[in-house]
Design a protein around this motif. Structure first.
Motif, PDB file in Angstrom:
ATOM      1  N   LYS A 349       0.561  -1.232   0.660  1.00  0.00           N
ATOM      2  CA  LYS A 349       0.020  -0.282  -0.156  1.00  0.00           C
ATOM      3  C   LYS A 349       0.942   1.503  -0.259  1.00  0.00           C
ATOM      4  O   LYS A 349       0.501   2.056  -0.664  1.00  0.00           O
ATOM      5  CB  LYS A 349      -1.058  -0.002   1.505  1.00  0.00           C
ATOM      6  CG  LYS A 349      -1.966  -1.014   0.982  1.00  0.00           C
ATOM      7  CD  LYS A 349      -2.807  -0.598   2.126  1.00  0.00           C
ATOM      8  CE  LYS A 349      -4.411  -1.711   2.161  1.00  0.00           C
ATOM      9  NZ  LYS A 349      -4.830  -2.327   3.467  1.00  0.00           N
ATOM     10  N   GLU A 352       2.261   2.081  -3.653  1.00  0.00           N
ATOM     11  CA  GLU A 352       1.160   2.198  -3.996  1.00  0.00           C
ATOM     12  C   GLU A 352       1.507   3.792  -4.162  1.00  0.00           C
ATOM     13  O   GLU A 352       0.513   4.633  -4.699  1.00  0.00           O
ATOM     14  CB  GLU A 352       0.055   1.398  -3.668  1.00  0.00           C
ATOM     15  CG  GLU A 352      -0.277   0.414  -4.587  1.00  0.00           C
ATOM     16  CD  GLU A 352      -1.856  -0.497  -4.064  1.00  0.00           C
ATOM     17  OE1 GLU A 352      -2.375  -1.125  -5.183  1.00  0.00           O
ATOM     18  OE2 GLU A 352      -1.811  -0.074  -2.818  1.00  0.00           O
ATOM     19  N   ASP A 357       1.866   1.582  -9.703  1.00  0.00           N
ATOM     20  CA  ASP A 357       0.405   0.949  -9.607  1.00  0.00           C
ATOM     21  C   ASP A 357       1.206  -0.662  -9.755  1.00  0.00           C
ATOM     22  O   ASP A 357       1.804  -0.837 -10.521  1.00  0.00           O
ATOM     23  CB  ASP A 357       0.378   0.938 -11.410  1.00  0.00           C
ATOM     24  CG  ASP A 357      -0.074   2.552 -11.860  1.00  0.00           C
ATOM     25  OD1 ASP A 357      -0.229   3.487 -10.830  1.00  0.00           O
ATOM     26  OD2 ASP A 357      -0.354   2.396 -12.769  1.00  0.00           O
TER      27      ASP A 357
END
Ligand SMILES: Cc1cc2nc3c(=O)[nH]c(=O)nc-3n(C[C@H](O)[C@H](O)[C@H](O)COP(=O)(O)OP(=O)(O)OC[C@H]3O[C@@H](n4cnc5c(N)ncnc54)[C@H](O)[C@@H]3O)c2cc1C
Length: 628
Positions: A349, A352, A357
Motif C-alpha cells: 500500500k 502504491e 501501480d
C-alpha cells in the motif's frame, strides 16, 4: 495508554496463531504496539523457476556484444585510438568504433575497451588470483593486502570496469545530481558527502603488464576476460578468449550472479526482447534513465528487493517526465519472500502511495508488439501496454566453470559448495553471491547481499594468506523503499518460518538525527579491515600503496533529503511504523528484521549468536528501544 491491535493475517493457509502483546507507553500516540506470532506456509511463487539467463547488455535483447578479440586488428584499433587521442588519427578511430555504435544503438554496453588488449600482457604466474571483479573480490584483495603487505594480486573480470558497488544503482544514483555524461557515478552518502560508485579510482590499480615488476605489490584488474576453467590439480586458470593459462598459488572464485529472465520474454522474437531488460550494471542504469526520461510507461516484474527499490526510485525520478511506473508480480505483495504477509500487504500500500501501480497475483502469459510498445497479456485476462519491461526476478549464481573444473555446486541453493573456511578444493576459495557456504550456526546457505560479499570476501582473503578462520561473523542486509520504509536484517529472514513482531509508531525526526550521528553498522563494514581490531597481530612490513584519492567507505544517504512528495496518511490501516520482527526456528531466534530501526544490527547479531530460547520476546524487543 495501551493501544494494541491484532494483525489480521491474510493469505495464510495453515497453522495460524495470532497473539497480542501489550506495551505501555507514557507518550500519547507513541505506542501502537503489536505482536504477531504466526506459523504459515511458505509462499511458493517463484515466477522464474526454470527461467534461463538472458544478459541485458546486448543490443535488442540479444547476448551482450563480446568485447573485441585480442587480435592484430585490436592492436591496429588501439594504435589508431591513441592517435585519435593525440588529435591525429581521430577520424580513423571514429570510423572504426562507429561501426559498433551503428550495430547496437540501444545497447547498454560499456564504452571502454578490454584491459589489456592482448593476453600476452597478462602475467602467466601469480600468487593470488581472483576470478570476478566485484565486491567480494575487492574485499578479498584488501584482506590479502593487510596480511601480506607485498602481495601481487591479479583480478580477472569479464566486466569492463574497475570494481564498483551495486546497491546505489537501484537507490541513491536515482537521486543524485550527477550530469548525464559523468561516468564516475557520484551519489550522496549518509553524511551528505559525495562519493563514487567505484571503490577506488582508476589510478589506484596496477596495470597487468607491470604488476609483477612492482615489488610493493598491488592489484591489477584484467577487464573484459572470462575464466572458462580452473585446472585445480595443476593450479591454473584458463581464459575463454584464447585459452591463455595463468598459474596461481591461491585462487578465489567470486563470480557473483546473473539476473534471471522469464521464459515468456526469452522465447520471444528480438523486436520484443529489445524492450525487455534485466538490471545489474551501470550500463543498465544509464539505459533505464534514458527510458525514464523519454518514454511513458515502465513495467517492473518482480516483488523482491530490486523490483521494489527500483519501482520506488523510478516513481520519484520519473515524476517530472510524467512517467508511469508499474510493478507486477506473482506473489501477493511486495517483499513477500522476506516479510510476514501483513507487513508485505502494508508495504505494498505504501508503495502504491509513492505512485507505483502495483499489480499482484499475476504472471505475464503472452507478449506481443503493439506498434512501438509491448502488449502484455496477464494470467487474469488483463492487457497492459508498456514501453519497457524490467525483469527483476532473482539471480542465478555464475557457476559455468564448475563442472568443467571438477567443482561441486549445490543443487538446491546454487553456487559453489565451500566449507566454513570458504574453501572448495585445496587453495581454491569462493565468496560472495556465488558461494554456497557452511555457516556453523545456521547451516548451509547462499546469500546475495552487499555486506555478505564484503564479509565473505574478507574471510576468503584472510584464509588465502593462511589464517584458516571459519565463517563466524553474520553479515547483514538492508533496503530503503521511499521516505517511510528502511530496514536492516540479519540471519534467516524467511517468512515461511514462525515470526514474532513488535511495532511502535515511528519518530521520523529521531530517525534522521540518529542516522546522521551514527551511521548503521553496514556502512562501516567495508572499513572494518582497516580498523585496529581487524589488523593482524604479527608485525607486517609497511608497504606504501598507490595514492588513494578517495575514501572507500560506502555510507547510506539520508533519504529525508530527497524531498519525496507528501502522501495522504491512511488512518484506516495499522501503522507498522517501526518495529522488530523475530524469525524463529525450534524456538530460537534465527533471523531478525529491524523495521525503521537503525544502528542496532550489532545487538541483533549478538542475539542470533547466543542461540538461546526465549520465553518472552517482548523483553528482547525492548532491548532495541523501539519506543525511544
Ligand atoms: C541494483 C542492485 C542493488 C542492490 N542493492 C543491494 C542492497 O541494497 N543491499 C544489499 O545488501 N545488497 C544489494 N545488492 C546485492 C549486492 O550488490 C550483491 O550481493 C553483490 O554485488 C555481490 O558481490 P559479488 O562480488 O559476489 O558479485 P558481483 O558484484 O556480481 O561480481 C561478480 C563479478 O564477476 C564477474 N564474472 C562472473 N563470471 C566470471 C568469469 N567466469 N570470469 C571472469 N569474471 C566473471 C561478473 O561479471 C562480475 O563483475 C544489489 C544488487 C543489485 C544488482
Amino acid at each position: 495508554m495501551i493501544v494494541s491491535k491484532l494483525v489480521k493475517l491474510s493469505n495464510v493457509n495453515a497453522l495460524r496463531l495470532g497473539r497480542q502483546i501489550h506495551f505501555s507507553s507514557r507518550g500519547v500516540g507513541r505506542s501502537v504496539c503489536l505482536a504477531v506470532r504466526q506459523l504459515h506456509d511458505n509462499m511458493k511463487c517463484d515466477q522464474s523457476v526454470n527461467a534461463n539467463v538472458l544478459k541485458s547488455k546486448g543490443c535488442d535483447g540479444e547476448k551482450p556484444p563480446e568485447p573485441p578479440k585480442p587480435s592484430q586488428n585490436d592492436s591496429m584499433k588501439w594504435i589508431l585510438g591513441a592517435l585519435a587521442l593525440g588529435g591525429l588519427g581521430g577520424l580513423a578511430y571514429l570510423l572504426m568504433s562507429g561501426k559498433d555504435k551503428e550495430k547496437c544503438s540501444e545497447s547498454s554496453k560499456p564504452t571502454t575497451a578490454r584491459v589489456p588488449l592482448l593476453t600476452k600482457d597478462i602475467p602467466n604466474k601469480v600468487k593470488y588470483l581472483l576470478i570476478g571483479g566485484g565486491t567480494a573480490s575487492f574485499s578479498a584483495f584488501r584482506a590479502i593486502k593487510s596480511h601480506d603487505a607485498r602481495a601481487q594480486v591479479l583480478m580477472i573480470s569479464n566486466e569492463l570496469h574497475v570494481p564498483y558497488m551495486r546497491p546505489p544503482l537501484s537507490k541513491e544514483l536515482w537521486f543524485s545530481d550527477q550530469k548525464d555524461d559523468d561516468k564516475t557515478y557520484r551519489f550522496k552518502q549518509w553524511t551528505g558527502s559525495e562519493r563514487s560508485l567505484f571503490f577506488e579510482p582508476e589510478q589506484f590499480f596496477e596495470q597487468p603488464s607491470t604488476l609483477m615488476k612492482n615489488d610493493k605489490g598491488g592489484i591489477a584488474p584484467v577487464q573484459g576476460y572470462t575464466v572458462k576453467r580452473i585446472d585445480s590439480k595443476n593450479k591454473k586458470v584458463i581464459l575463454k578468449e584464447d585459452d591463455y593459462e595463468i598459474e596461481f598459488e591461491k585462487c578465489l572464485i567470486a563470480t557473483g550472479c546473473t539476473p534471471k529472465n522469464l521464459n515468456v520474454f526469452e522465447s520471444a522474437p528480438s523486436h520484443i526482447r529489445n524492450k525487455v531488460m534485466i538490471y545489474r550494471t551501470p550500463e543498465d542504469f544509464e539505459k533505464l534513465k534514458t527510458i525514464a526520461q523519454t518514454k511513458k510507461v515502465v513495467t517492473i516484474i518482480g516483488s523482491g528487493f530490486l523490483g521494489s527499490e527500483l519501482a520506488c526510485s523510478l516513481a520519484k525520478y520519473g515524476k517530472p517526465y510524467n512517467l508511469q511506473v508499474q510493478q507486477m508480480y506473482h506473489e501477493g505483495g511486495n517483499l513477500a519472500k522476506i516479510l510476514p504477509p501483513y507487513l508485505s500487504e502494508w508495504t505494498t500500500k505504501k508503495i502504491e502511495q509513492y505512485g507505483v501501480d502495483v499489480i499482484p497475483n499475476i504472471q505475464v502469459k503472452e507478449v506481443s508488439r503493439d506498434h512501438d510498445k509491448l502488449k502484455l497479456l496477464l494470467t487474469d485476462g488483463r492487457v497492459v501496454i508498456t514501453d519497457q519491461v524490467v525483469v527483476c526476478a532473482g539471480c542465478n549464481a555464475n557457476t559455468d566453470l564448475a563442472s568443467i573444473s571438477g567443482l561441486e555446486t549445490d543443487g538446491r541453493l546454487g553456487g559453489f559448495v565451500v566449507n566454513a573456511e570458504l574453501e572448495a578444493r585445496s587453495d581454491i576459495y569462493a565468496a560472495g553471491d556465488a558461494a554456497c557456504f557452511y555457516d556453523p550456526l545456521l547451516g548451509r546457505r547462499r546469500v546475495e547481499h552487499h555486506d555478505h560479499s564484503v564479509v565473505s570476501g574478507r574471510l576468503a582473503g584472510e584464509n588465502m594468506t593462511g589464517m584458516n578462520k571459519p565463517y563466524e561473523h553474520q553479515s547483514m542486509f538492508w533496503s530503503d523503499l521511499g521516505p517511510d520504509i528502511g530496514f536492516e536484517g540479519i540471519g534467516l529472514v524467511d517468512p515461511s518460518l514462525e515470526t514474532v513482531a513488535v511495532f511502535a509508531k515511528p519518530s521520523k525526526l529521531q530517525r534522521t538525527t540518529s542516522n546522521l550521528d551514527d551511521p548503521p553498522a553496514h556502512y562501516k563494514a567495508e572499513q572494518k579491515e582497516h580498523s585496529s581490531e581487524e589488523k593482524p597481530t604479527e608485525k607486517k612490513e609497511e608497504v606504501e600503496h598507490k595514492p588513494k584519492t578517495e575514501e572507500v567507505k560506502y555510507e547510506k544517504p539520508e533519504m529525508a533529503e530527497h524531498k519525496w512528495p507528501a502522501f495522504e496518511e491512511d488512518h484506516s490501516s495499522p501503522d507498522y511504523g517501526k518495529g522488530v520482527i523475530f524469525y524463529m526456528k525450534d524456538n530460537k531466534v534465527v533471523g531478525i528484521l529491524l523495521w525503521n530501526i537503525f544502528n542496532r544490527i550489532g545487538l541483533a547479531r549478538t542475539i542470533i549468536k547466543q542461540d538461546n530460547t526465549y520465553d518472552d520476546l517482548n523483553e528482547v524487543a525492548k532491548l532495541f528501544a523501539i519506543h525511544s
